[in-house]
Design a protein around this motif. Structure first.
Motif, PDB file in Angstrom:
ATOM      1  N   PRO A 149     -42.440  37.337  20.168  1.00 20.83           N
ATOM      2  CA  PRO A 149     -42.287  37.689  18.753  1.00 20.83           C
ATOM      3  C   PRO A 149     -42.931  39.045  18.464  1.00 20.83           C
ATOM      4  O   PRO A 149     -43.864  39.459  19.133  1.00 20.83           O
ATOM      5  N   TYR A 150     -42.395  39.724  17.477  1.00 25.05           N
ATOM      6  CA  TYR A 150     -42.894  41.045  17.112  1.00 25.05           C
ATOM      7  C   TYR A 150     -44.315  40.930  16.578  1.00 25.05           C
ATOM      8  O   TYR A 150     -44.596  40.156  15.673  1.00 25.05           O
ATOM      9  N   ASN A 151     -45.202  41.696  17.163  1.00 23.13           N
ATOM     10  CA  ASN A 151     -46.595  41.705  16.745  1.00 23.13           C
ATOM     11  C   ASN A 151     -46.854  43.040  16.062  1.00 23.13           C
ATOM     12  O   ASN A 151     -46.978  44.069  16.720  1.00 23.13           O
ATOM     13  N   ALA A 152     -46.937  43.027  14.741  1.00 23.93           N
ATOM     14  CA  ALA A 152     -47.100  44.267  13.979  1.00 23.93           C
ATOM     15  C   ALA A 152     -48.457  44.916  14.206  1.00 23.93           C
ATOM     16  O   ALA A 152     -48.610  46.120  14.006  1.00 23.93           O
ATOM     17  N   LEU A 153     -49.447  44.148  14.626  1.00 20.58           N
ATOM     18  CA  LEU A 153     -50.782  44.706  14.825  1.00 20.58           C
ATOM     19  C   LEU A 153     -51.011  45.235  16.237  1.00 20.58           C
ATOM     20  O   LEU A 153     -52.063  45.820  16.507  1.00 20.58           O
ATOM     21  N   ALA A 154     -50.069  45.052  17.146  1.00 19.04           N
ATOM     22  CA  ALA A 154     -50.259  45.511  18.525  1.00 19.04           C
ATOM     23  C   ALA A 154     -50.475  47.022  18.612  1.00 19.04           C
ATOM     24  O   ALA A 154     -51.382  47.469  19.322  1.00 19.04           O
ATOM     25  N   PRO A 155     -49.700  47.855  17.919  1.00 22.98           N
ATOM     26  CA  PRO A 155     -49.965  49.296  17.980  1.00 22.98           C
ATOM     27  C   PRO A 155     -51.329  49.676  17.410  1.00 22.98           C
ATOM     28  O   PRO A 155     -52.011  50.543  17.955  1.00 22.98           O
TER      29      PRO A 155
ATOM     30  N   HIS B 101     -45.775  50.491  20.238  1.00 20.58           N
ATOM     31  CA  HIS B 101     -44.573  50.378  19.399  1.00 20.58           C
ATOM     32  C   HIS B 101     -43.330  50.213  20.263  1.00 20.58           C
ATOM     33  O   HIS B 101     -42.489  49.363  20.000  1.00 20.58           O
ATOM     34  N   LEU B 102     -43.209  51.034  21.295  1.00 24.89           N
ATOM     35  CA  LEU B 102     -42.002  51.031  22.119  1.00 24.89           C
ATOM     36  C   LEU B 102     -41.895  49.791  22.999  1.00 24.89           C
ATOM     37  O   LEU B 102     -40.800  49.410  23.388  1.00 24.89           O
ATOM     38  N   ARG B 103     -43.002  49.171  23.332  1.00 21.10           N
ATOM     39  CA  ARG B 103     -42.942  47.956  24.150  1.00 21.10           C
ATOM     40  C   ARG B 103     -42.269  46.812  23.390  1.00 21.10           C
ATOM     41  O   ARG B 103     -41.756  45.893  23.999  1.00 21.10           O
ATOM     42  N   GLN B 104     -42.273  46.872  22.070  1.00 22.46           N
ATOM     43  CA  GLN B 104     -41.663  45.820  21.269  1.00 22.46           C
ATOM     44  C   GLN B 104     -40.246  46.186  20.837  1.00 22.46           C
ATOM     45  O   GLN B 104     -39.612  45.450  20.092  1.00 22.46           O
TER      46      GLN B 104
ATOM     47  N   ASN C 177     -50.794  54.091  20.957  1.00 23.06           N
ATOM     48  CA  ASN C 177     -50.113  53.594  19.767  1.00 23.06           C
ATOM     49  C   ASN C 177     -48.596  53.623  19.939  1.00 23.06           C
ATOM     50  O   ASN C 177     -47.916  52.639  19.672  1.00 23.06           O
ATOM     51  N   VAL C 178     -48.063  54.744  20.389  1.00 19.05           N
ATOM     52  CA  VAL C 178     -46.611  54.883  20.537  1.00 19.05           C
ATOM     53  C   VAL C 178     -46.085  53.926  21.598  1.00 19.05           C
ATOM     54  O   VAL C 178     -45.037  53.299  21.422  1.00 19.05           O
TER      55      VAL C 178
ATOM     56  N   PHE D 281     -56.853  51.423  18.365  1.00 18.69           N
ATOM     57  CA  PHE D 281     -58.281  51.170  18.162  1.00 18.69           C
ATOM     58  C   PHE D 281     -59.009  51.079  19.503  1.00 18.69           C
ATOM     59  O   PHE D 281     -60.082  51.661  19.671  1.00 18.69           O
ATOM     60  N   TYR D 282     -58.413  50.368  20.440  1.00 23.98           N
ATOM     61  CA  TYR D 282     -59.040  50.236  21.761  1.00 23.98           C
ATOM     62  C   TYR D 282     -59.174  51.594  22.440  1.00 23.98           C
ATOM     63  O   TYR D 282     -60.187  51.893  23.074  1.00 23.98           O
ATOM     64  N   SER D 283     -58.154  52.452  22.319  1.00 23.04           N
ATOM     65  CA  SER D 283     -58.237  53.787  22.923  1.00 23.04           C
ATOM     66  C   SER D 283     -59.241  54.674  22.208  1.00 23.04           C
ATOM     67  O   SER D 283     -59.824  55.558  22.811  1.00 23.04           O
TER      68      SER D 283
END
Length: 196
Positions: A49-55, A161-164, A157-158, A60-62
């Motif tokens: 499922p699409y995870n809007a917080l993944a990016p 986004h692209l992984r989803q 971040n990008v 944040f981790y980076s």
């Protein structure tokens, strides 16, 4: 002729593996499904499922630790690139800072009337120009380091986004070749496929 035992054992193992592969291919499945149904089932298994917080998490981790966002995304090969870029910028800064301090101390010694390490080789104006050059190089190396750090965050971040992004075959544009049997010519074109 010591190769014969190895030669025969190799071929024995090869034929044994081929026989077991053929035996596995002869297994009968109770229900035969079409290729389209199998592909659809495979996509449903792989669907996340699409995870809007993944990016946001990856960025944040980076930001906290360079390369951690790439590890979160699974692109481990990018981590050394991020550290090499940041490390190179820091190394150039330290080198230019050391040279700047050396020329600055020589300039101060010359103004105080003490002998310096560049006496007789570099004029006073040359010491001033060297200080300005290494000061400028320090500032550039700081900008490069900050730039690589920011690129590290943007990349994480990008990529998150692209992984989803949906890249399945239900919607695709592909080049197509069609061979006309009557005229013997090949027709070129694009096909747009959209399946529900």
């Amino acid at each position: 002729m010591k190769l014969k035992p190895y030669f025969f054992s190799f071929f024995f193992l090869f034929f044994l593996s081929v026989a077991s592969a053929q035996q596995d291919s002869l297994l009968v499945t109770p229900e035969k499904k079409s290729k389209r149904e199998l592909k659809r089932e495979q996509r449903e298994k792989e669907y996340e499922p699409y995870n809007a917080l993944a990016p946001a998490k990856a960025a944040f981790y980076s930001a906290v630790l360079p390369g951690l966002g790439q590890a979160y995304n699974g692109s481990y090969w990018k981590i050394p690139i991020a550290y090499a870029g940041i490390g190179t910028g820091i190394a150039y800064y330290l080198h230019n800072d050391k040279e700047y301090d050396s020329y600055r101390n020589a300039y101060k010694d010359r103004l105080a009337g003490r002998p310096d390490e560049y006496e007789g080789r570099i004029s006073t104006e040359g010491l001033i120009r060297a200080q300005e050059l290494f000061q400028k190089n320090k500032e550039i190396s700081i900008l490069v380091t900050v730039g690589v750090y920011v690129l590290n965050i943007i990349d994480a971040n990008v990529e998150a986004h692209l992984r989803q992004f949906n890249v399945d075959e239900d919607l695709s544009v592909k080049p197509g070749l069609d061979f006309d049997a009557l005229t013997g010519k090949t027709n070129y074109g694009l096909t747009l496929n959209y399946r529900f």
